[in-house]
Design a protein around this motif. Structure first.
Motif, PDB file in Angstrom:
ATOM      1  N   GLY A  15     -39.562  82.428  14.547  1.00 63.85           N
ATOM      2  CA  GLY A  15     -40.950  82.978  14.660  1.00 63.85           C
ATOM      3  C   GLY A  15     -40.864  83.871  15.683  1.00 63.85           C
ATOM      4  O   GLY A  15     -41.192  85.131  15.761  1.00 63.85           O
ATOM      5  N   ALA A  16     -40.494  83.139  17.086  1.00 67.12           N
ATOM      6  CA  ALA A  16     -40.461  83.857  18.294  1.00 67.12           C
ATOM      7  C   ALA A  16     -39.550  85.315  18.175  1.00 67.12           C
ATOM      8  O   ALA A  16     -39.764  86.247  18.688  1.00 67.12           O
ATOM      9  CB  ALA A  16     -40.031  83.181  19.437  1.00 67.12           C
ATOM     10  N   ALA A  17     -38.428  85.036  17.323  1.00 67.08           N
ATOM     11  CA  ALA A  17     -37.407  86.033  17.000  1.00 67.08           C
ATOM     12  C   ALA A  17     -38.255  87.464  16.318  1.00 67.08           C
ATOM     13  O   ALA A  17     -37.818  88.397  16.616  1.00 67.08           O
ATOM     14  CB  ALA A  17     -36.286  85.794  16.502  1.00 67.08           C
ATOM     15  N   GLY A  43     -51.618  83.721  20.659  1.00 68.59           N
ATOM     16  CA  GLY A  43     -51.701  84.189  21.821  1.00 68.59           C
ATOM     17  C   GLY A  43     -50.169  84.387  22.474  1.00 68.59           C
ATOM     18  O   GLY A  43     -49.801  85.456  23.005  1.00 68.59           O
ATOM     19  N   GLU A  44     -49.503  83.384  22.035  1.00 67.10           N
ATOM     20  CA  GLU A  44     -47.789  83.682  22.296  1.00 67.10           C
ATOM     21  C   GLU A  44     -47.409  84.882  21.707  1.00 67.10           C
ATOM     22  O   GLU A  44     -46.696  85.432  22.441  1.00 67.10           O
ATOM     23  CB  GLU A  44     -46.940  82.414  21.846  1.00 67.10           C
ATOM     24  CG  GLU A  44     -47.043  81.037  22.618  1.00 67.10           C
ATOM     25  CD  GLU A  44     -47.006  81.283  23.786  1.00 67.10           C
ATOM     26  OE1 GLU A  44     -45.794  81.493  24.275  1.00 67.10           O
ATOM     27  OE2 GLU A  44     -47.700  80.543  24.958  1.00 67.10           O
ATOM     28  N   ILE A  45     -47.662  85.003  20.529  1.00 68.00           N
ATOM     29  CA  ILE A  45     -47.135  86.205  19.761  1.00 68.00           C
ATOM     30  C   ILE A  45     -47.628  87.519  20.378  1.00 68.00           C
ATOM     31  O   ILE A  45     -46.869  88.452  20.563  1.00 68.00           O
ATOM     32  CB  ILE A  45     -47.582  86.034  18.367  1.00 68.00           C
ATOM     33  CG1 ILE A  45     -46.749  84.982  17.703  1.00 68.00           C
ATOM     34  CG2 ILE A  45     -47.262  87.618  17.360  1.00 68.00           C
ATOM     35  CD1 ILE A  45     -47.228  84.528  16.207  1.00 68.00           C
ATOM     36  N   SER A  77     -46.681  82.655   8.664  1.00 66.84           N
ATOM     37  CA  SER A  77     -47.788  82.180   8.003  1.00 66.84           C
ATOM     38  C   SER A  77     -47.676  80.393   8.109  1.00 66.84           C
ATOM     39  O   SER A  77     -46.571  79.939   8.792  1.00 66.84           O
ATOM     40  CB  SER A  77     -47.524  82.183   6.363  1.00 66.84           C
ATOM     41  OG  SER A  77     -46.457  81.710   5.778  1.00 66.84           O
ATOM     42  N   PRO A  78     -48.746  79.901   7.990  1.00 62.97           N
ATOM     43  CA  PRO A  78     -48.879  78.421   8.242  1.00 62.97           C
ATOM     44  C   PRO A  78     -48.419  77.334   7.220  1.00 62.97           C
ATOM     45  O   PRO A  78     -48.243  77.804   6.326  1.00 62.97           O
ATOM     46  CB  PRO A  78     -50.544  78.355   8.765  1.00 62.97           C
ATOM     47  CG  PRO A  78     -51.038  79.163   7.914  1.00 62.97           C
ATOM     48  CD  PRO A  78     -49.983  80.196   7.742  1.00 62.97           C
ATOM     49  N   TRP A  79     -48.880  75.955   7.187  1.00 67.76           N
ATOM     50  CA  TRP A  79     -48.487  75.047   6.350  1.00 67.76           C
ATOM     51  C   TRP A  79     -49.546  74.532   5.416  1.00 67.76           C
ATOM     52  O   TRP A  79     -49.198  74.184   4.558  1.00 67.76           O
ATOM     53  CB  TRP A  79     -47.893  73.853   7.013  1.00 67.76           C
ATOM     54  CG  TRP A  79     -48.774  73.595   8.152  1.00 67.76           C
ATOM     55  CD1 TRP A  79     -48.531  73.609   9.581  1.00 67.76           C
ATOM     56  CD2 TRP A  79     -49.993  72.669   8.179  1.00 67.76           C
ATOM     57  NE1 TRP A  79     -49.384  72.957  10.402  1.00 67.76           N
ATOM     58  CE2 TRP A  79     -50.395  72.332   9.274  1.00 67.76           C
ATOM     59  CE3 TRP A  79     -50.841  71.994   7.211  1.00 67.76           C
ATOM     60  CZ2 TRP A  79     -51.263  71.601   9.785  1.00 67.76           C
ATOM     61  CZ3 TRP A  79     -51.893  71.369   7.381  1.00 67.76           C
ATOM     62  CH2 TRP A  79     -52.275  71.349   8.606  1.00 67.76           C
TER      63      TRP A  79
END
Ligand code: NAD
Length: 486
Positions: free
Chosen positions: A210-212, A232-234, A147-149
């Motif tokens: 997050g990437a993990a 897009g990265e996810i 989630s974002p900030w």
């Protein structure tokens, strides 16, 4: 100085690396706590805890799961003021907003999905007297919730609540910029007696922790809210692993004001007041804010004059003051991003009608990151300022002449999250709502939310929908069983 901790298997623990990074209070520009710099080892430990908890949680009767979640909602309500203060310090938003919007919505999220799961059912498809098909909807396993900030506890709970209600266990990651209320939630979950491992929270940077989560093969379903590039990265990592994905991403939402809405406004309407809110609430840091205001030409000047006057009167100040209507933006780099877009707007030929600079709030907040609410005119709809997401208290206003013209300008961005339409013409309201490329349309209102409705964007704003039954469907796996009747 306070240390945020990870929450794994019901315990508050430090990161495996032993490293922490600074968490800054944006209203004063000073470090006030430390955040675990977690990596794939912490995510692996969280996945292991969730894996152990899943067999029991997934068959816990929904009524019982519901009871835990209602208890959590009650504890959020009990601690509303404490949580609102923490949210305001962490994010920079006015404490009054956190108290009236963010924190109540977090408990609503738990309550909504705690009760929704008790009414959730699946379908059957009879084939006359030959066979009957029925659909099972079982929990999937471990859900990754990122989630974002901008609405920290509000959006974190919007994801974890349906995942847990549907019988999944969770590995969640709040934004590294605003970890505090998710940390406080852990203690409430423990107090509510939530079984260990049902909810695990790993704090840290997106490109590491997050990437993990995106890459961990033990997490088959991921829900993400944040920027379009990150989505897009996810997807790049998760799609080849065939993970189920829900991506709620950026927006560049149009507010469309037809001339007929001015008559009602003159007669005590709320279009102007609501448009101020839809432009500048939470410092414009809401994905649903309308950042491009299109005004029908005959009322453009009248709208402009009144809107700019009211924007100038908005109080930017210490988020802890009850008087402040706008607080600090979330970080120094976000402040710089917003100011760079204001410079770009000027280069592109825009005229700054008000705001246009950092706000000097003084006192305790003299080193904080504040932006004066900004209104810009004179820009074409296809310039970068009108195409790219700024995510701050900056709006552009543009005149239009016809419905077709405004629709094509409104739809000209890569985004399609929300649209706001002001008109008293019923037929036109429905026609424009039907045509516009937007996942959410508000007619003569903004941010009126029924949690049962599908929520999410079109185009590069979203993949999949959240909200109501959509969320419970997302977090369950449909399986068809066909039984021959003779
Ligand atoms: P962001 O994309 O930078 O970060 C969001 C989350 O993703 C954070 O927890 C971050 O740590 C994590 N992350 C970053 N890189 C990652 C990676 N490579 N792999 C996995 N996780 C990663 O977004 P932000 O700056 O926190 O939030 C602002 C954005 O969120 C805006 O674009 C806004 O429009 C969008 N937003 C969308 C909605 C919606 O419902 N559509 C709601 C709120 C915010």
């Amino acid at each position: 100085m306070q240390r945020v901790q990870n929450y794994i298997n019901g315990e508050l623990v430090g990161p495996v690396s032993g490293q922490y990074f600074d968490n800054v209070n944006p209203a004063i520009g000073e470090v006030y706590s430390h955040v675990p710099d977690s990596d794939e080892r912490d995510v692996a430990a969280a996945v292991e805890a969730a894996r152990k908890a899943f067999p029991a949680w997934s068959v816990t009767p929904s009524e019982e799961r519901s009871r835990y979640m209602i208890r959590i909602a009650e504890l959020i309500d009990r601690d509303r003021d404490k949580l609102a203060l923490a949210e305001s310090i962490d994010n920079g938003k006015p404490v009054a907003l956190a108290r009236s919007v963010d924190i109540p919505r977090a408990s609503r999220n738990f309550r909504f999905f705690a009760t929704a799961i008790m009414h959730f059912s699946s379908e059957s498809h009879p084939m006359e007297d030959t066979a009957i098909n029925y659909t099972l909807r079982n929990p999937i396993g471990i859900a990754g919730c990122i989630s974002p900030w901008n609405l920290p506890l509000y959006l974190f709970t919007w994801k974890i609540a349906p995942a847990m209600a549907a019988g999944n266990c969770v590995v969640g990651k709040p934004s590294e910029l605003t970890p505090m209320t998710a940390y406080m939630l852990c203690e409430l979950c423990t107090e509510a007696g939530l079984p260990p491992g049902v909810l695990n929270i790993v704090h840290g940077y997106g490109d590491k922790a997050g990437a993990a989560i995106a890459a961990n093969p033990g997490i088959p379903v991921i829900t993400f809210t944040g920027g379009t590039r990150t989505g897009g990265e996810i997807a790049k990592t998760a799609a080849p692993m065939f993970k189920k994905l829900s991506l709620e991403m950026g927006g560049k939402n149009p507010t469309i004001i037809f001339a007929d809405s001015i008559a009602k406004e003159r007669n005590n309407g709320d279009m102007m007041e609501t448009t101020l809110r839809s432009s500048f609430s939470n410092q414009g840091e809401i994905c649903l804010c309308g950042s491009r205001i299109f005004v029908e030409s005959p009322v453009y000047e009248e709208f402009k004059e009144e809107f700019v006057t009211r924007t100038r009167a908005l109080r930017v100040g210490d988020p802890l003051s009850e008087e402040s209507q706008l607080g600090a933006v979330v970080s120094k780099s976000h402040l710089e991003k917003i100011l760079s877009y204001i410079s770009l707007a000027k280069q592109e030929g825009g005229k700054i009608l008000c705001g246009g600079s950092q706000a000097d709030v003084g006192g305790r907040c003299k080193n904080g990151w504040f932006v004066r609410p900004t209104v810009i005119e004179g820009l074409p709809h296809d310039c970068r300022t009108n195409q790219e997401e700024i995510f701050g208290p900056v709006v552009t206003i543009m005149p239009f002449d016809t419905e077709d013209e405004v629709l094509s300008c409104a739809d000209s961005t890569q985004y399609g999250l929300a649209a706001i339409i002001w008109t008293e013409d019923l037929t036109r309201a429905h026609r424009v709502a039907n045509k516009i490329q937007s996942g959410i349309v508000w007619i003569n209102c903004w941010m009126l939310r029924d949690l049962r409705t599908p929520f999410g964007g079109m185009k590069n704003s979203g993949l999949g929908k959240e909200g109501g039954l959509e969320a419970l469907r997302f977090f369950t796996e449909p399986k068809n069983v066909c039984v021959k009747l003779s």
